[in-house]
Design an enzyme around this catalytic site. Structure first.
Site, PDB file in Angstrom:
ATOM      1  N   ARG A  16      39.570  50.536  53.222  1.00  0.00           N
ATOM      2  CA  ARG A  16      39.908  49.119  53.034  1.00  0.00           C
ATOM      3  C   ARG A  16      40.856  48.943  51.853  1.00  0.00           C
ATOM      4  O   ARG A  16      41.115  49.854  51.104  1.00  0.00           O
ATOM      5  CB  ARG A  16      38.634  48.299  52.760  1.00  0.00           C
ATOM      6  CG  ARG A  16      37.691  48.107  53.932  1.00  0.00           C
ATOM      7  CD  ARG A  16      36.607  47.105  53.538  1.00  0.00           C
ATOM      8  NE  ARG A  16      35.761  46.759  54.658  1.00  0.00           N
ATOM      9  CZ  ARG A  16      34.650  47.402  54.981  1.00  0.00           C
ATOM     10  NH1 ARG A  16      34.256  48.428  54.252  1.00  0.00           N
ATOM     11  NH2 ARG A  16      33.923  47.020  56.019  1.00  0.00           N
ATOM     12  N   ASP A  37      35.838  57.873  52.801  1.00  0.00           N
ATOM     13  CA  ASP A  37      35.152  56.637  52.430  1.00  0.00           C
ATOM     14  C   ASP A  37      33.693  56.796  52.831  1.00  0.00           C
ATOM     15  O   ASP A  37      33.369  57.677  53.638  1.00  0.00           O
ATOM     16  CB  ASP A  37      35.769  55.420  53.136  1.00  0.00           C
ATOM     17  CG  ASP A  37      35.557  54.124  52.358  1.00  0.00           C
ATOM     18  OD1 ASP A  37      34.398  53.657  52.305  1.00  0.00           O
ATOM     19  OD2 ASP A  37      36.528  53.588  51.811  1.00  0.00           O
ATOM     20  N   ASP A  61      30.920  60.879  49.991  1.00  0.00           N
ATOM     21  CA  ASP A  61      30.580  60.149  48.771  1.00  0.00           C
ATOM     22  C   ASP A  61      31.255  60.841  47.595  1.00  0.00           C
ATOM     23  O   ASP A  61      31.008  62.027  47.339  1.00  0.00           O
ATOM     24  CB  ASP A  61      29.051  60.158  48.593  1.00  0.00           C
ATOM     25  CG  ASP A  61      28.566  59.226  47.492  1.00  0.00           C
ATOM     26  OD1 ASP A  61      29.355  58.943  46.562  1.00  0.00           O
ATOM     27  OD2 ASP A  61      27.404  58.799  47.550  1.00  0.00           O
ATOM     28  N   ASN A  88      41.058  56.847  44.338  1.00  0.00           N
ATOM     29  CA  ASN A  88      41.120  55.395  44.483  1.00  0.00           C
ATOM     30  C   ASN A  88      39.753  54.726  44.611  1.00  0.00           C
ATOM     31  O   ASN A  88      39.614  53.544  44.304  1.00  0.00           O
ATOM     32  CB  ASN A  88      41.965  55.058  45.725  1.00  0.00           C
ATOM     33  CG  ASN A  88      41.894  53.607  46.108  1.00  0.00           C
ATOM     34  OD1 ASN A  88      42.407  52.733  45.407  1.00  0.00           O
ATOM     35  ND2 ASN A  88      41.238  53.319  47.233  1.00  0.00           N
ATOM     36  N   TYR A 152      32.880  47.901  34.267  1.00  0.00           N
ATOM     37  CA  TYR A 152      34.160  48.167  34.926  1.00  0.00           C
ATOM     38  C   TYR A 152      35.240  48.506  33.906  1.00  0.00           C
ATOM     39  O   TYR A 152      35.991  49.473  34.076  1.00  0.00           O
ATOM     40  CB  TYR A 152      34.557  46.942  35.746  1.00  0.00           C
ATOM     41  CG  TYR A 152      35.753  47.153  36.650  1.00  0.00           C
ATOM     42  CD1 TYR A 152      35.605  47.751  37.898  1.00  0.00           C
ATOM     43  CD2 TYR A 152      37.024  46.737  36.266  1.00  0.00           C
ATOM     44  CE1 TYR A 152      36.701  47.937  38.740  1.00  0.00           C
ATOM     45  CE2 TYR A 152      38.118  46.918  37.084  1.00  0.00           C
ATOM     46  CZ  TYR A 152      37.951  47.521  38.333  1.00  0.00           C
ATOM     47  OH  TYR A 152      39.044  47.710  39.150  1.00  0.00           O
ATOM     48  N   LYS A 156      37.374  52.072  33.716  1.00  0.00           N
ATOM     49  CA  LYS A 156      38.822  52.114  33.922  1.00  0.00           C
ATOM     50  C   LYS A 156      39.563  52.604  32.677  1.00  0.00           C
ATOM     51  O   LYS A 156      40.594  53.287  32.789  1.00  0.00           O
ATOM     52  CB  LYS A 156      39.332  50.744  34.367  1.00  0.00           C
ATOM     53  CG  LYS A 156      38.842  50.345  35.759  1.00  0.00           C
ATOM     54  CD  LYS A 156      39.173  51.399  36.802  1.00  0.00           C
ATOM     55  CE  LYS A 156      38.768  51.007  38.199  1.00  0.00           C
ATOM     56  NZ  LYS A 156      39.106  52.036  39.210  1.00  0.00           N
ATOM     57  N   THR A 187      41.882  41.993  47.234  1.00  0.00           N
ATOM     58  CA  THR A 187      41.176  43.018  48.009  1.00  0.00           C
ATOM     59  C   THR A 187      39.804  42.501  48.438  1.00  0.00           C
ATOM     60  O   THR A 187      39.311  41.499  47.908  1.00  0.00           O
ATOM     61  CB  THR A 187      40.966  44.277  47.160  1.00  0.00           C
ATOM     62  OG1 THR A 187      40.154  43.928  46.018  1.00  0.00           O
ATOM     63  CG2 THR A 187      42.288  44.855  46.695  1.00  0.00           C
TER      64      THR A 187
END
Length: 292
Positions: A16, A37, A61, A88, A152, A156, A187
């Site tokens: 996705r 995925d 995974d 990603n 998060y 990152k 997204t």
């Protein structure tokens, strides 16, 4: 510029969003794809859309190094090796440090940080052999922090530095390493969060200047492919995100934080109340995949 025709590209989180958009664009340039995925149905749909002659899909995974090694082995067996790896796959959590489920925090670190290591570790021998390219998907969040996003932001920022270290290790082997930094992208991850938490949309709207803007998956896909073709050190989407890297020291000062801090006393407690009422600290899709 590197031609992508017949190059083999390994993409995690390929079912996705940005992963799927990049896959479509790379396929259109003649690349061969190994897409992984956890979500099997959309992965199969994408393969059917593209045609399976140059596409291999693997349900795997990223938290499992053996699964990543097996996916790379499958891609190597099918296409001969891996030229480009795009780490990603990623998830987000909901709530402040006081509210977020500790297990959700651990899951995020396992996916967004350990998963990046596992992906790169598995593909790197082949990428080195082919003098290829590694793209680590970081975020604008590596440069600019936001309340309610500590897990998060932590992940990152960490994978950006992982990319910087890796670059130093493999440059003499003919491998280039880039990190991708995006602002809010339209997204499924961002849409699901907005659907779950009305305060998330409020948070975005109260961020200063361009930090409050959302861009398209298509624009992001275009930037990624351009970065891969040019083996860039950094891919920024939109382009102004690159400026934030240089402003990072200022953003973490009282001056840089002043506008965001004004909204925190009202907004953060309401966000945490929404998370508590929701009964989960991750999106519904991610939460469902976590359950046996």
């Amino acid at each position: 510029m590197t031609s992508l025709k017949d190059k083999v590209v390994f993409i995690t989180g390929g079912a996705r969003g940005v992963g799927a958009e990049v896959a479509r664009r790379l396929h259109g340039k003649g690349a061969k794809l190994v897409l992984t995925d956890l979500d099997e149905a959309p992965l199969k749909e994408l393969a059917a859309e593209l045609g399976e002659d140059r596409v291999l899909t693997v349900v795997a995974d990223v938290r499992d190094l053996d699964a990543m090694l097996a996916a790379v082995d499958s891609g190597t067996e099918r296409f001969g090796g891996i030229d480009v790896v795009i780490a990603n796959a990623g998830i987000a959590t909901y709530g402040s440090v006081l509210q977020v489920d500790p297990q959700a925090f651990k899951t995020l670190i396992d996916v967004n940080v350990v998963g990046v290591f596992n992906t790169v570790r598995a593909a790197l021998p082949s990428v080195i052999d082919r003098r290829g390219y590694v793209l680590i998907v970081s975020s604008l969040a590596a440069y600019a922090a936001a309340p309610g996003m500590a897990p998060y932001d932590t992940a990152k920022a960490g994978v950006e530095h992982f990319a910087n270290s890796l670059r130093l290790e493999v440059a003499h082997r003919g491998v280039d390493v880039g990190s991708a930094h995006m602002s809010w992208i339209d997204t499924p991850l961002v849409r699901d969060t907005k659907d779950d938490l009305s305060t998330f949309g409020e948070l975005i709207s109260k961020l200063p200047g361009p930090l409050s803007k959302t861009t398209t998956v298509q624009k992001c896909g275009e930037a990624f492919v351009n970065g891969i073709e040019r083996r860039k050190r950094r891919v920024n989407c939109p382009r102004w995100v690159g400026l934030m890297r240089w402003l990072r020291p200022l953003l973490a000062t009282p001056v840089g934080e002043s506008q965001t801090l004004k909204s925190v006393p009202d907004l953060l407690p309401r966000m945490d109340a929404e998370v508590a009422a929701l009964g989960r600290s991750m999106g519904a899709r991610t939460d469902a995949l976590e359950k046996p």
